[in-house]
Design an enzyme around this catalytic site. Structure first.
Site, short mmCIF file in Angstrom:
data_model
loop_
_atom_site.label_atom_id
_atom_site.label_comp_id
_atom_site.label_asym_id
_atom_site.label_seq_id
_atom_site.Cartn_x
_atom_site.Cartn_y
_atom_site.Cartn_z
N PRO A 2 -25.71 -1.58 35.26
CA PRO A 2 -26.80 -2.50 35.60
C PRO A 2 -27.71 -1.95 36.69
O PRO A 2 -27.26 -1.33 37.64
CB PRO A 2 -26.08 -3.75 36.10
CG PRO A 2 -24.69 -3.64 35.57
CD PRO A 2 -24.40 -2.18 35.49
N LYS A 34 -19.53 -7.28 35.58
CA LYS A 34 -19.28 -5.84 35.64
C LYS A 34 -18.91 -5.45 37.07
O LYS A 34 -19.31 -6.12 38.02
CB LYS A 34 -20.53 -5.07 35.19
CG LYS A 34 -20.86 -5.34 33.73
CD LYS A 34 -21.92 -4.42 33.22
CE LYS A 34 -22.17 -4.72 31.74
NZ LYS A 34 -23.12 -3.80 31.14
#
Length: 113
Positions: A2, A34
Site C-alpha cells: 500500500p 496488511k
C-alpha cells in the site's frame, strides 16, 4: 504494497508532518488489513493548489494497493477524509481521493514485482 500519497496546500511543522505520517501509516495498515511494514506514506505539504476556485486548505490523496477491494472504497473514503480532517485540519468536502489497484506486475519492491 500500500501507498498513501497526501498532497496539501497547508503548511505543517516538521513535528506535525512526522505525527501525521505515523498516524496515516498505521491507519492504512488497519484499513487494508496488511502489515504496516508494507505501507508507505508520502506527505507533501505547502503545495500550490486550488480547488473550486479557492486556495482554502485542501488535500489530494492517492491510495494504491495490490488487490484494493472495490467494494470498500466508500468506507476507505470516509476513513481517509476523517483522518485528513483530524491530522491535517482539512475539511472533508475539500479532500479528493484517488483509489487504484495496479496489476501485480506493475508494482515493484525489493528487486522484484
Amino acid at each position: 504494497m500500500p501507498l498513501l500519497r497526501v498532497t496539501t496546500n497547508k503548511p505543517l511543522s516538521e513535528t506535525g508532518q512526522q505525527q501525521a505520517v505515523k498516524t496515516l501509516s498505521a491507519a492504512v495498515a488497519g484499513l487494508l488489513g496488511k502489515p504496516e511494514s508494507y505501507v508507505m506514506v508520502i506527505l507533501q505539504v505547502n503545495s500550490a493548489m486550488l480547488f473550486a476556485g479557492s486556495d482554502s486548505p485542501l488535500a489530494y490523496l492517492e491510495l494504491k494497493s495490490l488487490g484494493l477491494p472495490e467494494d470498500k472504497t466508500s468506507e476507505f473514503s470516509s476513513a481517509l477524509c476523517a483522518l485528513a480532517s483530524e491530522q491535517l485540519g482539512i475539511a472533508e468536502d475539500r479532500t479528493y481521493i484517488e483509489f487504484s489497484s495496479p496489476p501485480r506486475h506493475f508494482w515493484g519492491w525489493n528487486s522484484s514485482t
